[in-house]
Design a protein around this motif. Structure first.
Motif, short mmCIF file in Angstrom:
data_model
loop_
_atom_site.label_atom_id
_atom_site.label_comp_id
_atom_site.label_asym_id
_atom_site.label_seq_id
_atom_site.Cartn_x
_atom_site.Cartn_y
_atom_site.Cartn_z
N UNK A 22 0.83 -1.20 0.00
CA UNK A 22 0.00 0.00 0.00
C UNK A 22 0.87 1.26 0.00
N UNK A 23 0.50 2.22 -0.84
CA UNK A 23 1.33 3.42 -1.03
C UNK A 23 1.48 4.30 0.21
N UNK A 24 0.54 4.20 1.14
CA UNK A 24 0.58 5.11 2.29
C UNK A 24 1.00 4.42 3.58
N UNK A 25 1.34 3.14 3.49
CA UNK A 25 1.67 2.37 4.70
C UNK A 25 3.18 2.22 4.86
N UNK A 26 3.70 2.51 6.06
CA UNK A 26 5.13 2.24 6.30
C UNK A 26 5.34 0.77 6.65
N UNK A 27 6.39 0.18 6.14
CA UNK A 27 6.70 -1.23 6.39
C UNK A 27 8.10 -1.36 6.99
N UNK A 28 8.31 -2.46 7.71
CA UNK A 28 9.65 -2.81 8.17
C UNK A 28 10.19 -3.88 7.22
N UNK A 29 11.10 -3.48 6.34
CA UNK A 29 11.69 -4.40 5.37
C UNK A 29 12.89 -5.10 6.02
N UNK A 30 12.79 -6.41 6.16
CA UNK A 30 13.92 -7.21 6.68
C UNK A 30 14.48 -7.99 5.50
N UNK A 66 6.42 4.38 0.22
CA UNK A 66 7.21 5.15 1.20
C UNK A 66 8.64 4.60 1.23
N UNK A 67 9.61 5.48 1.01
CA UNK A 67 11.02 5.05 1.04
C UNK A 67 11.45 4.81 2.49
N UNK A 68 12.59 4.17 2.63
CA UNK A 68 13.01 3.72 3.97
C UNK A 68 14.05 4.63 4.61
N UNK A 69 14.02 4.65 5.94
CA UNK A 69 15.21 5.00 6.72
C UNK A 69 15.96 3.68 6.87
N UNK A 70 17.27 3.71 6.77
CA UNK A 70 18.02 2.45 6.71
C UNK A 70 19.18 2.43 7.69
N UNK A 71 19.39 1.26 8.28
CA UNK A 71 20.49 1.08 9.23
C UNK A 71 21.82 1.02 8.49
N UNK A 72 22.85 1.69 9.05
CA UNK A 72 24.20 1.59 8.49
C UNK A 72 25.21 1.54 9.64
N UNK A 73 26.19 0.66 9.53
CA UNK A 73 27.20 0.52 10.60
C UNK A 73 28.08 1.75 10.69
N UNK A 120 5.77 3.77 13.61
CA UNK A 120 4.43 3.94 14.19
C UNK A 120 4.01 5.40 14.35
N UNK A 121 4.99 6.32 14.38
CA UNK A 121 4.62 7.73 14.60
C UNK A 121 4.97 8.64 13.43
N UNK A 122 6.03 8.30 12.71
CA UNK A 122 6.48 9.21 11.65
C UNK A 122 6.09 8.74 10.25
N UNK A 123 5.36 7.62 10.19
CA UNK A 123 4.91 7.09 8.90
C UNK A 123 6.08 6.87 7.93
N UNK A 124 7.16 6.33 8.47
CA UNK A 124 8.39 6.13 7.70
C UNK A 124 8.74 4.64 7.66
N UNK A 125 8.93 4.09 6.47
CA UNK A 125 9.38 2.70 6.37
C UNK A 125 10.82 2.59 6.86
N UNK A 126 11.21 1.37 7.24
CA UNK A 126 12.56 1.12 7.75
C UNK A 126 13.13 -0.11 7.06
N UNK A 127 14.43 -0.05 6.71
CA UNK A 127 15.13 -1.23 6.19
C UNK A 127 16.17 -1.65 7.21
N UNK A 128 16.22 -2.96 7.44
CA UNK A 128 17.29 -3.50 8.28
C UNK A 128 17.69 -4.87 7.72
N UNK A 129 18.97 -5.17 7.79
CA UNK A 129 19.44 -6.48 7.32
C UNK A 129 19.05 -7.55 8.33
N UNK A 130 18.86 -8.77 7.84
CA UNK A 130 18.45 -9.88 8.70
C UNK A 130 19.57 -10.34 9.63
N UNK A 131 20.77 -9.82 9.39
CA UNK A 131 21.91 -10.22 10.21
C UNK A 131 22.92 -9.07 10.24
#
Length: 377
Positions: free
Chosen positions: A86-94, A117-124, A170-181
């Motif tokens: 869905x175009x307006x839903x934020x998801x947690x992409x693992x 919705x594009x993601x905020x993404x984890x980076x080391x 849940x509050x900022x309507x922003x998807x998130x990407x994180x690696x599975x490991x």
């Protein structure tokens, strides 16, 4: 001051000043000259100075940079599964993790293309030691995962990360990407670390952890490259492991790997997004009462999605047949494709070393072995 200040991306109100601070940096010039080879420096510099949001920076500059990378180092990107979101839903992409920068960059290109919705993404933090890279990552909506901490610091850092991701989703309507490991897989065996899920769950205020994960709308992602541009770079670590030695990275190894991953030849790339995990979480709740067992079951559900939808290429089948001295999958590749793969093998590693040869082949063959658990590859 926000408690997330030392890990968060820039706020949009900070973007223009950040861009102005790096607009004349040699690495920015290199990035822009690569992305827009026919454009005068003053033109892109002026456009950067007029940019005031992360989305505009990503859509107008980074999107084009990734397209240029695809043009120069691949035979194209294909996708599947995005139409279900869905175009307006934020998801947690693992996601499974093959390349330091490209995995998340390619996902965001696809999300932009599909109006999602594009993601905020984890980076080391090991990848953003240089000031310019730190600024670029924060402009690109990365948040920082701190590495090399003591157990006590790690616990605090994990709690903070979990809270931050929860707030984004849940509050900022922003998807998130994180690696599975943590760290890229070195042997082609994609597996979700339970520690990653436990970290995510730290922000839960639900009695049942699965209800919390349901709120996050987890979408497993599988990404596969026909050729891994960093395949040979992963070999020294495998060699050290085979001798029971502790592997110590070279001084600029992360940066070398980062550049090789971006510019090295990948041939075809496929990115698949799975279904949002929902009924699977209900099933876990119904069958498992113990929280650790639930986390274990969730890791398995994510693995099932990623492994069963992973796109296999001729290189995977060739490596499987070579490793197992069989012609089981000979109908999945041509003799020419096999010769090209063998030439790559000979050029990139010492094939007289059985550990290196087996490690290199296994990296490409393991996705076939894993997919066979779900179907006959």
């Amino acid at each position: 001051m926000s408690k997330f200040d030392h890990i968060r991306p820039f706020y949009d109100s900070e973007v223009n000043e950040a861009l102005r601070s790096v607009v004349h940096h040699p690495m920015m010039k290199a990035l822009m000259s690569f992305t827009f080879p026919d454009v005068e420096d003053e033109v892109w510099a002026e456009q950067l100075k007029k940019t005031h949001s992360k989305r505009d920076f990503q859509a107008n500059f980074i999107y084009s940079a990734v397209q240029k990378v695809l043009e120069k180092s691949s035979e194209g990107l294909t996708t599947s599964g995005f139409e279900k979101l869905d175009n307006h839903t934020p998801y947690l992409y693992i996601s499974n993790h093959r390349d330091i920068i490209l995995d998340t960059s390619l996902l965001n290109v696809c999300l932009l293309d599909h109006g999602l919705i594009m993601t905020a993404s984890a980076i080391g933090d090991n990848l953003v030691q240089k000031t310019f890279l730190r600024v670029l990552s924060r402009l690109n909506r990365n948040f920082v995962v701190q590495r090399g901490l003591s157990p006590r610091e790690l616990l605090q850092s994990s709690k903070l990360m979990s809270e931050y991701m929860c707030q984004l989703l849940t509050r900022e309507n922003r998807s998130v990407w994180i690696a599975q490991r943590e760290g890229r897989t070195k042997d082609g065996n994609d597996a979700t670390q339970q520690g990653v899920l436990k970290m995510l769950g730290m922000a839960s205020d639900e009695k049942n952890i699965m209800d919390f994960f349901k709120k996050l709308k987890i979408v497993p992602v599988s990404i596969s490259y026909e050729y891994d541009p960093t395949d040979a770079l992963k070999m020294p670590q495998l060699l050290a492991q085979s001798k029971d030695e502790v592997y110590v990275k070279e001084k600029n190894e992360d940066f070398t790997t980062l550049l090789s991953g971006i510019m090295g030849q990948k041939k075809r790339i496929h990115l698949h997004v799975g279904d949002v995990l929902d009924t699977e979480l209900d099933a876990i709740t119904a069958t498992q009462e113990n929280a650790n067992k639930q986390i274990q079951a969730l890791a398995q559900v994510i693995d099932d999605s990623i492994l069963s939808t992973y796109k296999l290429w001729p290189t995977n089948y060739i490596a499987y047949d070579l490793l197992n001295n069989t012609s089981r999958f000979a109908d999945r590749y041509t003799e020419k494709e096999k010769q090209v793969f063998l030439r790559r093998l000979e050029m990139r590693i010492d094939i007289e070393n059985p550990v290196l040869k087996e490690g290199f082949l296994a990296m490409y063959a393991n996705p076939v072995v894993n997919k066979m658990k779900y179907q006959d590859a």
